[in-house]
Design a protein around this motif. Structure first.
Motif, mmCIF file in Angstrom:
data_model
loop_
_atom_site.group_PDB
_atom_site.id
_atom_site.type_symbol
_atom_site.label_atom_id
_atom_site.label_comp_id
_atom_site.label_asym_id
_atom_site.label_seq_id
_atom_site.Cartn_x
_atom_site.Cartn_y
_atom_site.Cartn_z
ATOM 1 N N ASN A 102 0.827 -1.194 0.000
ATOM 2 C CA ASN A 102 0.000 0.000 0.000
ATOM 3 C C ASN A 102 0.874 1.261 0.000
ATOM 4 O O ASN A 102 0.674 2.182 -0.783
ATOM 5 N N ASP A 103 1.875 1.259 0.882
ATOM 6 C CA ASP A 103 2.791 2.404 0.936
ATOM 7 C C ASP A 103 3.495 2.596 -0.395
ATOM 8 O O ASP A 103 3.646 3.721 -0.887
ATOM 9 N N TYR A 104 3.935 1.477 -0.934
ATOM 10 C CA TYR A 104 4.637 1.528 -2.217
ATOM 11 C C TYR A 104 3.722 2.131 -3.287
ATOM 12 O O TYR A 104 4.102 3.041 -4.021
ATOM 13 N N ALA A 105 2.498 1.656 -3.329
ATOM 14 C CA ALA A 105 1.562 2.145 -4.338
ATOM 15 C C ALA A 105 1.330 3.641 -4.174
ATOM 16 O O ALA A 105 1.316 4.404 -5.143
ATOM 17 N N ILE A 106 1.202 4.072 -2.935
ATOM 18 C CA ILE A 106 0.964 5.502 -2.692
ATOM 19 C C ILE A 106 2.155 6.318 -3.155
ATOM 20 O O ILE A 106 2.026 7.396 -3.720
ATOM 21 N N LYS A 107 3.338 5.748 -2.946
ATOM 22 C CA LYS A 107 4.546 6.443 -3.405
ATOM 23 C C LYS A 107 4.510 6.647 -4.918
ATOM 24 O O LYS A 107 4.837 7.726 -5.430
ATOM 25 N N ILE A 108 4.099 5.595 -5.609
ATOM 26 C CA ILE A 108 4.036 5.697 -7.069
ATOM 27 C C ILE A 108 2.975 6.719 -7.485
ATOM 28 O O ILE A 108 3.182 7.541 -8.374
ATOM 29 N N GLU A 152 -0.944 15.001 -23.052
ATOM 30 C CA GLU A 152 0.255 14.174 -22.891
ATOM 31 C C GLU A 152 0.661 13.961 -21.437
ATOM 32 O O GLU A 152 1.535 13.165 -21.150
ATOM 33 N N TRP A 153 0.015 14.686 -20.526
ATOM 34 C CA TRP A 153 0.433 14.597 -19.121
ATOM 35 C C TRP A 153 0.442 13.162 -18.614
ATOM 36 O O TRP A 153 1.417 12.687 -18.074
ATOM 37 N N HIS A 154 -0.714 12.516 -18.770
ATOM 38 C CA HIS A 154 -0.881 11.203 -18.182
ATOM 39 C C HIS A 154 0.178 10.246 -18.712
ATOM 40 O O HIS A 154 0.886 9.564 -17.976
ATOM 41 N N HIS A 155 0.282 10.251 -20.013
ATOM 42 C CA HIS A 155 1.224 9.416 -20.715
ATOM 43 C C HIS A 155 2.657 9.606 -20.203
ATOM 44 O O HIS A 155 3.367 8.646 -19.894
ATOM 45 N N LEU A 156 3.057 10.866 -20.094
ATOM 46 C CA LEU A 156 4.420 11.153 -19.642
ATOM 47 C C LEU A 156 4.607 10.772 -18.174
ATOM 48 O O LEU A 156 5.660 10.262 -17.782
ATOM 49 N N ALA A 157 3.574 11.013 -17.378
ATOM 50 C CA ALA A 157 3.680 10.700 -15.953
ATOM 51 C C ALA A 157 3.758 9.192 -15.745
ATOM 52 O O ALA A 157 4.420 8.711 -14.825
ATOM 53 N N GLU A 158 3.091 8.439 -16.606
ATOM 54 C CA GLU A 158 3.165 6.983 -16.516
ATOM 55 C C GLU A 158 4.611 6.519 -16.627
ATOM 56 O O GLU A 158 5.015 5.537 -16.026
ATOM 57 N N ARG A 159 5.381 7.234 -17.441
ATOM 58 C CA ARG A 159 6.780 6.853 -17.594
ATOM 59 C C ARG A 159 7.619 7.376 -16.439
ATOM 60 O O ARG A 159 8.452 6.674 -15.893
ATOM 61 N N ALA A 160 7.359 8.642 -16.066
ATOM 62 C CA ALA A 160 8.205 9.285 -15.057
ATOM 63 C C ALA A 160 8.067 8.610 -13.698
ATOM 64 O O ALA A 160 9.027 8.500 -12.943
ATOM 65 N N GLU A 161 6.857 8.122 -13.378
ATOM 66 C CA GLU A 161 6.615 7.592 -12.028
ATOM 67 C C GLU A 161 7.546 6.438 -11.683
ATOM 68 O O GLU A 161 7.856 6.201 -10.526
ATOM 69 N N HIS A 162 8.014 5.715 -12.707
ATOM 70 C CA HIS A 162 8.877 4.571 -12.437
ATOM 71 C C HIS A 162 10.332 4.963 -12.287
ATOM 72 O O HIS A 162 11.145 4.203 -11.813
ATOM 73 N N LYS A 163 10.644 6.155 -12.745
ATOM 74 C CA LYS A 163 12.058 6.548 -12.764
ATOM 75 C C LYS A 163 12.451 7.390 -11.561
ATOM 76 O O LYS A 163 13.606 7.428 -11.172
ATOM 77 N N LEU A 164 11.492 8.111 -10.992
ATOM 78 C CA LEU A 164 11.837 9.060 -9.945
ATOM 79 C C LEU A 164 12.160 8.347 -8.635
ATOM 80 O O LEU A 164 11.441 7.433 -8.217
ATOM 81 N N THR A 165 13.231 8.799 -7.982
ATOM 82 C CA THR A 165 13.532 8.260 -6.657
ATOM 83 C C THR A 165 12.745 9.056 -5.619
ATOM 84 O O THR A 165 12.196 10.111 -5.926
ATOM 85 N N LYS A 166 12.739 8.528 -4.396
ATOM 86 C CA LYS A 166 11.973 9.202 -3.350
ATOM 87 C C LYS A 166 12.478 10.630 -3.145
ATOM 88 O O LYS A 166 11.694 11.560 -3.001
ATOM 89 N N GLU A 167 13.810 10.787 -3.151
ATOM 90 C CA GLU A 167 14.380 12.122 -2.948
ATOM 91 C C GLU A 167 13.950 13.071 -4.066
ATOM 92 O O GLU A 167 13.582 14.214 -3.812
ATOM 93 N N GLN A 168 14.004 12.546 -5.274
ATOM 94 C CA GLN A 168 13.619 13.396 -6.402
ATOM 95 C C GLN A 168 12.166 13.830 -6.266
ATOM 96 O O GLN A 168 11.811 14.972 -6.544
ATOM 97 N N VAL A 169 11.334 12.893 -5.844
ATOM 98 C CA VAL A 169 9.918 13.217 -5.705
ATOM 99 C C VAL A 169 9.731 14.292 -4.637
ATOM 100 O O VAL A 169 8.993 15.260 -4.831
ATOM 101 N N ASP A 170 10.442 14.141 -3.520
ATOM 102 C CA ASP A 170 10.301 15.144 -2.460
ATOM 103 C C ASP A 170 10.805 16.513 -2.921
ATOM 104 O O ASP A 170 10.194 17.533 -2.620
ATOM 105 N N ASP A 171 11.919 16.505 -3.632
ATOM 106 C CA ASP A 171 12.428 17.766 -4.172
ATOM 107 C C ASP A 171 11.417 18.410 -5.110
ATOM 108 O O ASP A 171 11.184 19.614 -5.079
#
Ligand SMILES: Nc1nc2c(ncn2[C@@H]2O[C@H](COP(=O)(O)OP(=O)(O)OP(=O)(O)O)[C@@H](O)[C@H]2O)c(=O)[nH]1
Ligand SMILES: [Mg+2]
Lengths: 345, 472, 267
Positions: free
Chosen positions: A104-110, A131-150
């Motif tokens: 659940n935590d993992y999913a929320i992170k994504i 294009e937002w959704h499409h691009l975000a579908e790709r980005a969500e797998h690449k971002l690290t937790k730190e990057q997301v927080d930044d």
């Protein structure tokens, strides 16, 4: 000495090859790179997300339902799910699949990464909303937790994504707004759009085509099983119930005045005057802030004072200064309908 | 730490409460206070409508009919005034620094009996390079910068951005790129720094990468000289001034065209993305203070840029003298290099001399022409002045220069391609360094440095082949 | 207010006391920031005071980096900081970051806000924001010659009363009013003029409530803080730099600084 015809032909052949390899989107190089990108981790995260959404909607996940939404072979899916179970992310019980706390935590992170990325695209880049959704579908797998927080910090820790969905905080909290789908919203009551579902694409396209946006005020005029007629930001819109179903509406939470007689600033003719009624919800992020800073606040007098030789941009006289805006931006500024306001103090 | 955590959690909680339109409400609140205060404090003198000169000027300079012609006319006028106005003082400086100063120094060297190589290195190398740069650069800059500053102070530049924005937006670029481009006409390094006014990173990068397509001051001497010798010479003498100016304007416009094309290509490939926002305040026109503007722009801008050029020219002069006077085998280093580059040079309608000159002139574009002349004289045996080979000099008349270049095998094609290559090649070292400072990225600096060069080679290559097919 | 700020060429024609120090900014007693909307004449004022030649030009965004210069007046030495123009301190745009950070964290002793007399209302937007951040503000009402040309008159007394800070009219390009400006800056720096800045009145509803709650929370933690309300507003907006500043103690430093300045004036 080289024959010039030969040299020229050679040159164009080389140019053609480079073009075929690297041309945007369709180039062979990009296709090849794209094939390498989808791997096991991506798949696993997509599965997690799907189960989360199913559980959130009150359903339970199963192999069958996952296969339906994810569009992959059963073989692969089974393998991924087995792997996830051994990692302690999910629990299977017969055909039912449910998330463990960790999953659940993992999913929320994504989801957080996905929604923040959409917010980022909307606020900072000017990428088309299709294009937002499409691009975000790709980005969500690449971002690290730190990057997301930044990213969250640099966006000012936003609470809602551009579709109106809440963005989980770094601790995983989020707040959904109470809402109903548009066809169920009472007639003649004032509401506003809180969410526009971006899937399936064909329906999303139709909603976008009507220029509807999250945050826009809405009043249903007529609702039956054939059509839903309503007004939004001063314009009347008609949708079929299937399409309208993908729009969620909540009751007006603030006591704002309902804007019925508004139109776009871009429609104000040269030399005409009017008053600003507000900024469209579509006007986001830096753009919105800049326009507000420049004095595009409700109640301000505005006059179209100049047009560039090619017709766009135009300059608007506002609070004593002439400010040039492109048409796409002036589309997002709403003005009052009647332009014969009495001027005087 | 403790404190900040407590505060942050309260912030978090309150953020849900204030909702998304916190910012809107806040700004509206501040503005409503502002307008209340302004209403009390501002008194309009009388109710009469006064003729608004600003609006009248704006109507003309942005009009459908006159907008673009006026821009073109102003550009052409500024260039024409610069070109014709610089002629006379240039000749005078040349006379002074090279006609008189140079022999004087040589004589001095003999009097104090310096060895020939030291005289060559110091006087024929360093001094002549600096003298040439001053004579060639000072007059056009001393005319161009004040003219440009007058336009800037008057308030015309934002109108240029306003007029051109449509084209920039079609190219996926920011309208303020027009402003940074005009800054680039003065100096590309300054243009690159000016891109800070563009607040979208993607569009700012486009502006940085394409700034080099704005023909900077350092490249004008090349354009003017070659335009006069090769293009101005095609028409009767009484027209030649006008036609040469027109050819330089043509090259500047070509640069603008490439700005659009390359911006468009970038924004459709590596720097993909839709156009972000564009808000530009059009300031009121303010009559410039003529003499003060002329004075300060002379002191601040002209001399600073000139100083930089001199600093770069001195060592370059030394290097040129050295490569022409150090021998490997039977030939000087320069001769070897020229031979080496000749093949490729021919392919793109230039020659080895020009390519070598561009390599030696990476520090400062201003010294391209003197380097070319010196090298040509050395290889094709002109009548040079001074000791040793490879002496930088200015020929007394443009006729003599033309003769020398024709002797070196130059044709109209060489001249034309040199003008184009001078527009389309890598930025000078200062600009490259500035790009690196601004982008903090080696990757983008490399792209910005090599892209114009690649474009230049491709364009000159195509022109050369087509020329050879049709003109024999 | 202790002294009447607006006065055309009367008592203090103190040109003799001004020394332009150029780039020399050593041993300064006070730091003065020049803030304001773009293209209002900040760099022109800067040049008039320091004798330097910061580039000016008639388009918004001419200045893109911070520039420092010095002057001395009545045996006090000042460092003057010319900043890029900003429409607002509330935005997060990169082109306004330098000015925003200096005004907030640079701790200038006096902030001179250069405003365009012909477009007062839009300039007041920024002035009111700065008044939330610091008390020691002088408003420099520039471009008076332009205002005259456009038949606009601004009542400096009314403006000063409404804003609660001194207002000095200038035409920087013609060196008019600069002497009066220095005098007032000096008086504010040395504490001879104490300002009572305007407090925002038109913020409403749940926003006011949230801001107030956070303000008192901040005041509880940082004693003696003078711009708590501004911090609260920015935090609620999710200002990244502030959140970081809260983490690395810069806010605490800022409060210390504020207290020191107060002591300096009291002495
Ligand atoms: N008529 C008149 N013009 C002025 C006055 N002060 C400044 N100017 C002109 O206004 C223009 C802008 O002045 P700057 O000093 O560059 O303005 P700034 O506030 O530094 O602008 P940015 O750096 O872009 O924020 C210049 O052309 C000045 O010559 C004045 O008092 N009267
Ligand atoms: Mg400035």
């Amino acid at each position: 000495m080289i024959n010039p015809v030969l040299a020229l032909s050679l040159f164009f052949v080389v140019l053609l090859v480079v073009f075929l390899l690297f041309r945007p989107e369709k180039g062979f190089y990009w296709k090849f790179a794209g094939m390498l990108a989808s791997n096991e981790k991506t798949l696993m995260e997509d599965v997690l997300k799907q189960i989360y959404h199913m559980e959130h909607a009150g359903n339970t996940g199963s192999l069958l339902s996952l296969k339906g939404t994810l569009d992959i072979s059963e073989e692969k899916l089974v393998k991924v799910i087995a792997g996830m179970e051994s990692k302690g992310l999910i629990r299977t019980d017969g055909t039912k699949i449910s998330l463990r706390q960790e999953g659940n935590d993992y999913a929320i992170k994504i989801i957080r990464a996905h929604r923040l990325w959409e917010k980022y695209l909307a606020d900072k880049t000017g990428v088309d909303k299709r294009e937002w959704h499409h691009l975000a579908e790709r980005a969500e797998h690449k971002l690290t937790k730190e990057q997301v927080d930044d990213l969250a910090l640099s966006l000012g820790d936003p609470r809602y994504d551009p579709h109106g969905d809440p963005i989980p905080t770094s601790k995983g909290d989020m707040q959904y707004i109470q809402h109903v789908s548009l066809p169920l919203f009472p007639v003649d009551k004032q509401g506003y759009i809180v969410h526009i579902e971006d899937e399936p694409e064909s329906i999303y396209e139709q909603i976008i085509a009507k220029n509807l946006q999250v945050g826009a005020q809405i009043k249903v005029i007529e609702a039956n099983e054939r059509r839903i007629r309503f007004s939004s930001e001063g314009e009347e819109v008609v949708l079929t119930p299937i399409v309208a179903n993908n729009i969620s509406v909540a009751e007006q939470r603030r006591s704002g005045v309902f804007r019925k007689n508004t139109r776009k600033l871009s429609g104000l003719k040269l030399g005409e005057k009017s008053k600003i009624a507000g900024l469209s919800r579509e006007c986001r992020g830096a753009n919105r802030r800049r326009l507000l800073d420049l004095g595009f606040v409700p109640g301000t007098e505005v006059e179209t004072c100049l047009s560039s030789p090619l017709g766009n941009p135009r300059a608007y006289l506002i609070k004593g200064a002439s400010i040039a805006l492109r048409k796409e931006q002036a589309d997002l500024v709403l003005i009052e309908m009647n332009n014969d306001i009495a001027y005087g103090n | 730490m403790e404190k900040s955590n407590e505060i942050m959690s309260l912030v978090s909680e309150l953020q849900w409460e204030v909702g998304e339109d916190f910012h809107d409400k806040l700004v509206e609140g501040i503005y409503s206070d502002a307008s209340r205060i302004a209403q009390k404090a501002v008194l309009k003198e009388d109710g009469k409508k006064h003729f608004n000169i600003d609006a009248a000027i704006d109507k003309v300079v942005t009009s459908r009919v006159f907008g673009f012609p006026i821009m073109l006319l102003l550009l052409a006028t500024v260039l024409w005034v610069t070109i014709t106005g610089a002629n006379y003082p240039s000749a005078m400086l040349n006379n002074l620094l090279i006609g008189m100063g140079y022999p004087f120094l040589k004589e001095m060297a003999v009097t104090i009996s310096l060895p020939w190589w030291l005289t060559g290195f110091l006087v024929d190398g360093i001094y002549l390079a600096m003298a040439w740069v001053i004579a060639v650069m000072l007059p056009p800059m001393a005319i161009f910068f004040p003219l440009f500053t007058l336009l800037e102070d008057f308030g015309y530049l934002p109108r240029v951005a306003f007029n051109l924005d449509r084209i920039f937006s079609k190219a996926g670029a920011h309208g303020k790129q027009a402003l940074t481009m005009t800054m680039g006409f003065g100096c590309n390094a300054a243009g690159v720094v000016a891109t800070r006014i563009i607040d979208s990173p993607r569009e700012r990068l486009i502006a940085i990468i394409t700034n080099n397509f704005a023909l900077c001051n350092g490249r004008w001497p090349t354009q003017i000289l070659i335009g006069t010798i090769f293009i101005g010479a095609l028409v009767p003498p009484y027209l030649s001034g006008l036609v040469s100016a027109a050819s330089v304007v043509g090259i500047a416009l070509l640069g603008i065209l490439f700005t659009f094309i390359i911006s468009w290509m970038l924004s459709n490939t590596v720097l993909k993305g839709a156009v972000s926002t564009f808000t530009l305040e059009l300031p009121p026109y303010r009559p410039p203070r003529f003499w003060k503007t002329v004075y300060t722009s002379l002191i601040d801008r002209t001399f600073i840029v000139l100083w930089r050029a001199i600093i770069f020219a001195a060592p370059a002069g030394a290097v040129i003298w050295l490569v022409s006077n150090i021998y490997i085998g039977d030939n000087s280093i320069a001769a070897n290099l020229i031979q080496f580059f000749d093949g490729f040079g021919f392919l793109i309608g230039l020659n080895g001399v020009i390519l070598l000159a561009y390599i030696l002139a990476i520090p400062a574009n201003e010294i391209v022409i003197p380097t070319i002349l010196m090298l040509t004289a050395m290889v094709y045996g002109g009548t040079g002045v001074g000791a040793g080979e490879g002496v930088m000099f200015e020929f007394d008349s443009q006729m003599a220069t033309a003769d020398l270049l024709h002797a070196g095998g130059w044709t109209l094609l060489t001249g034309l391609n040199l003008m184009i290559f001078s527009l389309l090649h890598n930025p000078c070292s200062t600009t490259i360094y500035t790009i690196y400072k601004e982008t903090k990225s080696a990757k983008w600096t490399t792209v910005a440095s090599l892209l114009p060069l690649v474009v230049g080679i491709m364009v000159t290559f195509i022109i050369a082949q087509v020329w050879r097919i049709f003109m024999g | 207010m202790a002294t009447e700020a607006n006065c055309d060429g009367c008592a203090f024609n103190n040109a003799a006391n001004l020394k332009k120090l150029g780039v020399n900014v050593s041993n300064v007693n006070f730091v003065v920031a020049l803030a304001g909307n773009p293209n209002t004449g900040k760099s022109t004022v800067f040049n008039a005071l320091t004798g330097l030649k910061q580039h000016t030009g008639n388009w918004p965004g001419k200045t893109i980096a911070r520039m420092e210069g010095g002057f001395s007046y009545n045996d006090k030495r000042y460092k003057l900081v010319d900043l890029p123009g900003t429409y607002s301190l509330l935005s997060t745009s990169e082109d306004e970051e330098i000015a925003r950070n200096f005004i907030l964290f640079g701790n200038p002793d006096v902030t001179v806000v250069v405003v365009d007399a012909t477009r007062l209302e839009r300039n007041l937007n920024l002035v009111l924001q700065i008044l939330e951040i610091t008390k020691r503000v002088v408003v420099c009402l520039n471009l008076l010659d332009e205002a005259k040309r456009h038949h606009i008159k601004v009542d400096e007394r009314v403006l000063a009363r409404e804003l609660g800070v001194p207002v000095v009219g200038t035409s920087a390009r013609f060196n008019k009013g600069i002497d009066a400006l220095i005098k007032v800056v000096h008086d504010v720096a040395t504490g001879e003029i104490i300002c009572k800045p305007h407090v925002l009145k038109s913020i409403s509803g749940n926003i006011r409530h949230a801001v107030n709650r956070l303000t008192s929370e901040i005041e509880k933690h940082f004693e003696g803080i003078t711009n708590s309300r501004w911090l609260a507003i920015r935090l609620l907006e999710g200002d990244q730099s502030l959140i970081e500043a809260l983490g690395d103690n810069r806010i605490a430093d800022m409060v210390d600084n504020q207290n020191r300045v107060m002591e300096k004036i009291a002495v």
